[in-house]
Structure formats: structure tokens, C-alpha cells
Design a protein around this motif. Structure first.
Motif, PDB file in Angstrom:
ATOM      1  N   ASN A 170       0.802  -1.225   0.000  1.00  0.00           N
ATOM      2  CA  ASN A 170       0.000   0.000   0.000  1.00  0.00           C
ATOM      3  C   ASN A 170       0.838   1.279   0.000  1.00  0.00           C
ATOM      4  O   ASN A 170       0.287   2.377  -0.145  1.00  0.00           O
ATOM      5  CB  ASN A 170      -0.931   0.021   1.217  1.00  0.00           C
ATOM      6  CG  ASN A 170      -2.091  -0.956   1.089  1.00  0.00           C
ATOM      7  OD1 ASN A 170      -2.521  -1.271  -0.017  1.00  0.00           O
ATOM      8  ND2 ASN A 170      -2.587  -1.430   2.218  1.00  0.00           N
ATOM      9  N   ASP A 171       2.153   1.155   0.121  1.00  0.00           N
ATOM     10  CA  ASP A 171       3.031   2.313   0.279  1.00  0.00           C
ATOM     11  C   ASP A 171       3.411   2.931  -1.060  1.00  0.00           C
ATOM     12  O   ASP A 171       4.586   3.134  -1.379  1.00  0.00           O
ATOM     13  CB  ASP A 171       4.294   1.906   1.042  1.00  0.00           C
ATOM     14  CG  ASP A 171       5.199   3.100   1.353  1.00  0.00           C
ATOM     15  OD1 ASP A 171       4.666   4.226   1.472  1.00  0.00           O
ATOM     16  OD2 ASP A 171       6.431   2.904   1.459  1.00  0.00           O
ATOM     17  N   VAL A 172       2.425   3.200  -1.894  1.00  0.00           N
ATOM     18  CA  VAL A 172       2.616   3.881  -3.172  1.00  0.00           C
ATOM     19  C   VAL A 172       1.423   4.790  -3.413  1.00  0.00           C
ATOM     20  O   VAL A 172       0.402   4.693  -2.732  1.00  0.00           O
ATOM     21  CB  VAL A 172       2.758   2.878  -4.353  1.00  0.00           C
ATOM     22  CG1 VAL A 172       4.062   2.092  -4.270  1.00  0.00           C
ATOM     23  CG2 VAL A 172       1.565   1.935  -4.423  1.00  0.00           C
ATOM     24  N   ASP A 173       1.554   5.662  -4.419  1.00  0.00           N
ATOM     25  CA  ASP A 173       0.472   6.597  -4.737  1.00  0.00           C
ATOM     26  C   ASP A 173      -0.625   5.958  -5.578  1.00  0.00           C
ATOM     27  O   ASP A 173      -1.689   6.545  -5.753  1.00  0.00           O
ATOM     28  CB  ASP A 173       1.031   7.814  -5.475  1.00  0.00           C
ATOM     29  CG  ASP A 173       1.921   8.670  -4.609  1.00  0.00           C
ATOM     30  OD1 ASP A 173       1.715   8.684  -3.378  1.00  0.00           O
ATOM     31  OD2 ASP A 173       2.830   9.325  -5.159  1.00  0.00           O
ATOM     32  N   PHE A 174      -0.338   4.766  -6.133  1.00  0.00           N
ATOM     33  CA  PHE A 174      -1.273   4.117  -7.041  1.00  0.00           C
ATOM     34  C   PHE A 174      -2.058   3.023  -6.338  1.00  0.00           C
ATOM     35  O   PHE A 174      -1.670   2.545  -5.277  1.00  0.00           O
ATOM     36  CB  PHE A 174      -0.519   3.511  -8.227  1.00  0.00           C
ATOM     37  CG  PHE A 174       0.257   4.520  -9.026  1.00  0.00           C
ATOM     38  CD1 PHE A 174      -0.365   5.324  -9.959  1.00  0.00           C
ATOM     39  CD2 PHE A 174       1.627   4.665  -8.850  1.00  0.00           C
ATOM     40  CE1 PHE A 174       0.344   6.250 -10.697  1.00  0.00           C
ATOM     41  CE2 PHE A 174       2.358   5.588  -9.581  1.00  0.00           C
ATOM     42  CZ  PHE A 174       1.715   6.378 -10.503  1.00  0.00           C
ATOM     43  N   GLY A 175      -3.158   2.598  -6.969  1.00  0.00           N
ATOM     44  CA  GLY A 175      -3.966   1.511  -6.419  1.00  0.00           C
ATOM     45  C   GLY A 175      -4.850   0.884  -7.476  1.00  0.00           C
ATOM     46  O   GLY A 175      -6.068   0.928  -7.373  1.00  0.00           O
ATOM     47  N   LEU A 176      -4.214   0.289  -8.495  1.00  0.00           N
ATOM     48  CA  LEU A 176      -5.004  -0.263  -9.593  1.00  0.00           C
ATOM     49  C   LEU A 176      -5.259  -1.755  -9.405  1.00  0.00           C
ATOM     50  O   LEU A 176      -6.364  -2.182  -9.103  1.00  0.00           O
ATOM     51  CB  LEU A 176      -4.312   0.001 -10.930  1.00  0.00           C
ATOM     52  CG  LEU A 176      -5.100  -0.423 -12.172  1.00  0.00           C
ATOM     53  CD1 LEU A 176      -6.503   0.171 -12.185  1.00  0.00           C
ATOM     54  CD2 LEU A 176      -4.341  -0.041 -13.435  1.00  0.00           C
ATOM     55  N   SER A 177      -4.223  -2.586  -9.580  1.00  0.00           N
ATOM     56  CA  SER A 177      -4.375  -4.027  -9.473  1.00  0.00           C
ATOM     57  C   SER A 177      -3.373  -4.569  -8.452  1.00  0.00           C
ATOM     58  O   SER A 177      -2.271  -4.031  -8.320  1.00  0.00           O
ATOM     59  CB  SER A 177      -4.139  -4.689 -10.836  1.00  0.00           C
ATOM     60  OG  SER A 177      -4.340  -6.092 -10.774  1.00  0.00           O
ATOM     61  N   ALA A 178      -3.746  -5.628  -7.751  1.00  0.00           N
ATOM     62  CA  ALA A 178      -2.860  -6.220  -6.749  1.00  0.00           C
ATOM     63  C   ALA A 178      -3.173  -7.702  -6.629  1.00  0.00           C
ATOM     64  O   ALA A 178      -4.317  -8.122  -6.764  1.00  0.00           O
ATOM     65  CB  ALA A 178      -3.022  -5.536  -5.395  1.00  0.00           C
TER      66      ALA A 178
END
Length: 479
Positions: free
Chosen positions: A402-410
Motif C-alpha cells: 500500500n506504500d505507493v500513490d497508485f492503487g489499480l491491481s494487486a
């Protein structure tokens, strides 16, 4: 000899008033020109928007089943031309033949899907609390939809914007990416042959500063759907919302796969490698971070390096393991990230070098000993570069993910069902996959991201894709 392409405005193929053109070339053979396109300006775009506005009322009044028949026929026409579309996509964008064929098939399926969905649009009947009253909703199109699409999925992404917009009864103006616009022209040709009225779909090629900016800011455009970089997307959003347009943005990603202590390292390496190196890493959903529990870290690194080393890039037309980057600038960007990662202390385990041959080819790269604060762990590379990050437990893995500015696919690879459920609950991403690669999307479910990956307004695909292009009217009929 290359093809001479034109804009599609008001049902006619027409030159740009600028008289200027640009060329697309084969990324595996940059000396080969594939096609020439109009270098359009704001005036050309305004003509297209005017044509869409003039056609919008007639198309909105067309019954849903009739609109659906046009879309379904379009899907069938594209299916007949699948081989030609696949080759065009390979030669302009660089995908392998298998990857390009799969993308073309997706576009075909999308037109068939929304062709059938068009018959279901209309509204819902509700029970009124008053006597002698009918209470219902009426679903209506917005008017003119402006679409701005990227080069990395040059037929699938335009299809999943065009098809629901048309199914809902909107007229469309689309600006395809200049690196690979040919397949959008083929969609326009198929739609025209399928019976779409003149002006309902318009295609304008040219720079974003002229064509894209005009679409985003024009008063006759009612909705704007954009897929591309976060920086450009934010500019589009600011421009489009100045006069209250409905806006949908899908942008970058820095997608993690968390490999738990219970995971089989070989299986995890297969999943991560497919997500990281497929389509040359040029996917917004590509896995660029493998966050691996220390108990399986060394074994995983060895396994994923083996997967990378086995990949042999080549011209996509021969259906190799991996094709080239789409352009010289994209290749240079990937090489720059490789250099930055080495300078910041990450260990290059494999790859990251260009091939001694013509074309924009690079070896897939694997870096170990990556810290979450390094550039390689924070910024979108958009190339076949994987950062492998060690963690001591599941909680640390989720924090790093979660330590990024993005949140698309995981994704998470684990045999621990509790970990899988916790990952779904705690990860900040719009698409979550358990024991699957981060890339690959079903067309009938919502797609979109969180944080800087999306405007977080409307999702694409499935019923959610129709929601963006429609508005509901509530009717009280006291008889």
C-alpha cells in the motif's frame, strides 16, 4: 507502401484542414512505415464534435434493440477481419501475435456483449406510496461522449469505451493514441458498415495538446473518458470539470504481488513473471513489485530470474515470448529506470540491456534487494522490469504493497486462506487477485483503480460501463 489514413467525421473519411500528417512505424523495424495519419488541430476536432452533436438526438431516440443490432453486427464484422486486425496491431504497437490476437478477440466480445445489453436499457418500475400513481425511472444518454485512449491496448480500450457509449445512445468523438491508431479506424469502418448513422462516431487523430484538449474543454461534449498517464489525466480532469462535464479517468499503476510464506516459490514465479513481462510490461495492470516473505525470498528470486532468462524477445509477427517496446522513447525510459535502480543500490539479477538488433527491444529485468523507498518501488516503469522486495511477515507485506500513490491491481500468492481474505480487505486497489497474475480482466465486471490510478468516479466495463454514459430520470405519473 504504407496506408494513407484519414479522419472519420460526419460519416465521411476526410483530411485534416492542417494538411499535415504523421507516420506510424513498426517498433520491431522502425524504418518500416505502417501508415500515415492526419495531424489534426482544434478546428478539425470541433468539426467532429459538431457532427456528433447534430447526430446525437437521432441516435438517442433509436430503440435500444436497434442500437444493439448495430453493435452486434460490428462485432461479427471485426471477427471476420480478425487476422488483418491482429497483424495491424502487431505492426503498429509491437505485441506478439498471440497477445494481439487475444486483444482483438476481446474487442469482438465487447461489441457482442454491449450489443446484447442495449436491449436491457430503459429503467425500472417502483411501487408508489400514493394511489393512482405510476412511479418509474427512465434511463437516458448524456449526449456527446469524448474518448481519449492509449496506445498499449489500442483496440480493447477503445472498444470498452465506444461500445457502452453507443449502446446507451450517445454520440462519440474519439482521439486514439498517435502511436497505434489504425485499429480504431477499423472499428469506425466496421460500425459504418454495420449501419451506424453518420456522425454518431467520429475519429480524429493528432496531438493531445490540440485534439485531446479540445475534446476535454468543448461545451458540446457532455462526458469525457480518459485512459493514460496520471499527469495527463489530471490535466484532462481539470479542463473537463470546469464546465461540469462527467469525467472518468483510468491512469497508472504500481501493482504488487505479495508472495506469502506458504506459497510455492516456483508457482509464484510463474504468476509474477506472467504479470510482469507479458505485453512487454506495457500494461497499467502489470506486476512491477514482487513483495516476498523472507522464508521463500531466495528461492523465489532464483525462480523468477529463470523465467526472465528464458524469454526471447523478437518481432511480434513471429509470435515470440515478448515483443519490443512501442517506441524509442518508451525504451529509453525503461533503460533509465534500470540505471536509476542500480545507482540506488538495488541488485540487478538479470537483464535490463538492449538487444544487438534493430528495433526497440530490451531484456526483461529482475532486481532484488529493493527497498520500498527506492524509485523502482514507487514509480511506474511501463516496461518489463520487476522489483523484488523482501518482507518479514504478512503485515509488513501489506504495508509495503500500500506504500505507493497508485492503487489499480494487486495480487497475493498464498495457501493461507486467512491471509487471502485479509489481503482482499486491506489492500488499496480496485482489482484484487488471489493466486493469479495482476493482468487480465473479465469484460463483464467493473474495472478501475483507487488513489492516483483513477478519478474514483465511475468504473469501466460491465454494467458499470453503462452507468457512466447514462443518467436516470425519475417519473411520477398520477393518472
Amino acid at each position: 507502401m504504407s496506408d494513407q489514413r484519414l479522419n472519420f467525421i460526419g460519416g465521411e473519411w476526410t483530411e485534416s484542414q492542417t494538411g499535415e500528417t504523421f507516420e506510424t512505424t513498426d517498433p520491431a523495424n522502425p524504418e518500416e512505415v505502417i501508415a500515415t495519419y492526419p495531424q489534426s488541430d482544434a478546428a478539425d476536432t470541433e468539426r467532429a464534435i459538431e457532427a456528433a452533436a447534430e447526430a446525437s438526438d437521432e441516435w438517442a431516440a433509436t430503440p435500444g434493440p436497434e442500437r444493439g443490432r448495430v453493435l452486434t453486427k460490428t462485432g461479427s464484422l471485426l471477427d471476420r477481419r480478425k487476422d488483418d486486425l491482429t497483424e495491424l496491431l502487431v505492426r503498429e504497437e509491437g505485441k506478439t501475435r498471440s497477445e494481439a490476437g487475444g486483444e482483438v478477440q476481446r474487442a469482438i466480445d465487447i461489441f457482442h456483449y454491449y450489443g446484447s445489453k442495449a436491449s436491457d436499457l430503459g429503467g425500472t418500475v417502483k411501487s408508489s406510496s400514493a394511489r393512482d400513481t405510476n412511479l418509474y425511472t427512465k434511463t437516458e444518454p448524456l449526449g456527446v461522449a469524448g474518448l481519449i485512449t492509449p496506445w498499449n491496448y489500442p483496440i480493447a480500450i477503445p472498444a470498452w469505451k465506444i461500445a457502452p457509449a453507443l449502446a446507451a445512445g450517445n454520440a462519440v468523438v474519439i482521439k486514439p493514441a498517435s502511436l497505434a491508431p489504425g485499429v480504431v479506424h477499423e472499428i469506425a469502418d466496421a460500425l459504418a458498415e454495420a449501419g451506424l448513422p453518420d456522425g454518431v462516431l467520429n475519429v480524429v487523430t493528432g496531438p493531445g495538446s490540440e485534439v485531446g484538449a479540445t475534446i476535454a474543454g468543448h461545451e458540446d461534449v457532455d462526458a469525457v473518458s480518459f485512459t493514460g498517464s496520471t499527469a495527463v489525466g489530471n490535466t484532462v480532469y481539470d479542463t473537463a470539470t470546469e464546465d461540469g462535464k462527467r469525467v472518468q479517468l483510468e491512469m497508472g499503476g504500481k501493482n504488487p504481488t505479495l508472495v506469502g510464506a506458504s506459497a510455492d516459490a516456483e508457482e509464484a514465479a510463474d504468476i509474477v513473471a506472467d504479470g510482469a513481462f507479458g505485453v512487454t510490461g506495457q500494461a497499467c495492470t502489470a506486476c512491477s513489485r514482487a513483495i516476498v516473505h523472507e522464508e521463500v525470498y531466495d528461492e523465489f528470486v532464483d525462480a523468477v530470474v529463470d523465467r526472465a532468462a528464458a524469454i526471447e524477445p523478437d518481432h511480434g509477427i513471429d509470435d515470440p515470448d515478448m515483443g519490443p517496446h512501442v517506441s524509442e522513447s518508451e525504451l529509453e525510459s525503461t533503460l533509465e529506470y534500470v540505471e536509476i535502480a542500480e545507482d540506488e543500490g538495488a541488485t540487478l539479477e538479470y537483464g535490463g540491456s538492449t538487444l544487438d538488433r534493430e528495433g526497440y527491444f530490451v531484456e526483461p529485468a529482475v532486481f532484488s534487494d529493493v527497498d520500498s523507498e527506492m524509485t523502482l518501488a514507487q514509480e511506474e516503469v511501463f516496461g518489463p522490469v520487476l522489483a523484488v522486495i523482501p518482507v518479514s511477515d504478512f503485515d509488513e507485506g501489506v504495508r509495503v504493497a500500500n506504500d505507493v500513490d497508485f492503487g489499480l491491481s494487486a495480487g497475493v500468492v498464498t495457501d493461507d486462506h486467512t491471509e487471502a481474505n485479509r489481503f482482499v480487505e486491506e489492500i488499496e486497489a480496485g482489482v484484487v487477485k488471489i493466486n493469479e497474475k495482476t493482468t487480465g480482466l473479465e469484460l463483464h465486471v467493473p474495472f478501475g483503480g483507487m488513489k492516483d490510478s483513477s478519478s474514483e468516479t465511475y468504473r469501466e466495463q460491465g454494467d458499470a460501463g453503462l452507468d457512466f454514459y447514462t443518467i436516470s430520470k425519475t417519473v411520477y405519473d398520477n393518472y
